[in-house]
Scaffold this motif. Structure first.
Motif: not given
Length: 253
Positions: A73, A91, A125, A130, A189
């Motif tokens: 991650p 995910t 992000n 995530t 993340a």
């Protein structure tokens, strides 16, 4: 686009069944994968492992294989309890609504060759979970950073003077995927960023026969999403003859 990732196999037992990694005496083992056993003559830990072969027999233990590399991650370490395959499988892919696009370091020479450049584009992000990126982004450009200069009597409206020639018109562009680095699996993340890189020869570089003024802006797409991420460009992206290479998510050049 994510591919399946291999992960080490582990065998566990519950209740009164047997477990790997421990050998018992005459009793039965308890717990999930426990190293200790109960009952008469039971052995624990290293004693149990030592009792599994006789003193006169050769040591036939086989070294265990190291775990294969797994996607890490971005912005935080992986959860200790999650295997690579399960973490990836659960995910969701990043969507454009999850991301913000900005320019990173731009205009750096790529390989020391005069006229070659590299420009980073960053995806951040901004969602609360995530998400996963793998592969190459899509790209198109529009408008021009060329500023219109006006002189009296040229018929250009005064309101257009000193402003970009165009801020909306689509521009021709040839985009080639750079395959120098295999595309990694990026687990992005919340609040973390990951780059990809644009590679090009400048319009003023040696051997460039067709000038290409820097676009006003660019659209980028992530796999599986038709809604673009739009970026107004602040640096000079004068792609020679309208050609640019693009690296996978999570890579720089």
């Amino acid at each position: 686009m994510p591919s399946d990732l291999a992960s080490p196999m582990a065998t566990y037992a519950t209740g009164t069944g047997t477990s790997t990694g421990a050998t018992t005496g005459t009793g039965t083992s308890t717990g999930a994968g426990a190293g200790a056993s109960t009952g008469a003559g039971a052995s624990t830990g290293a004693d149990a492992r030592g009792a599994s072969r006789s003193p006169n027999s050769p040591d036939s233990a086989t070294p265990s294989r190291p775990a294969e590399s797994s996607p890490l991650p971005v912005g935080r370490p992986p959860a200790a309890a999650a295997s690579p395959s399960s973490a990836t499988a659960r995910t969701d892919a990043c969507a454009s609504r999850d991301l913000t696009v900005t320019e990173g370091r731009t205009g750096l020479p790529r390989s020391g060759t005069p006229g070659d450049f590299a420009g980073q584009i960053l995806l951040r992000n901004h969602s609360a979970k995530t998400c996963l990126l793998r592969g190459w982004p899509g790209m198109s450009v529009y408008g021009s950073q060329t500023v219109r200069l006006c002189v009296p009597g040229d018929g250009v409206p005064e309101s257009a003077c000193g402003k970009p020639v165009s801020t909306t018109e689509p521009r021709p562009l040839t985009v080639t995927r750079n395959t120098d680095t295999p595309p990694p699996t990026v687990l992005l993340a919340p609040r973390a960023s990951t780059p990809f890189t644009l590679l090009w020869t400048g319009s003023s570089g040696p051997g460039c026969e067709k000038l290409y003024d820097s676009p006003y802006g660019a659209h980028f797409w992530v796999p599986g999403d038709t809604t673009p991420l739009t970026l107004t460009l602040r640096s000079n992206f004068g792609f020679c003859e309208g050609q640019v290479e693009i690296t996978p998510f999570g890579t720089t050049a």
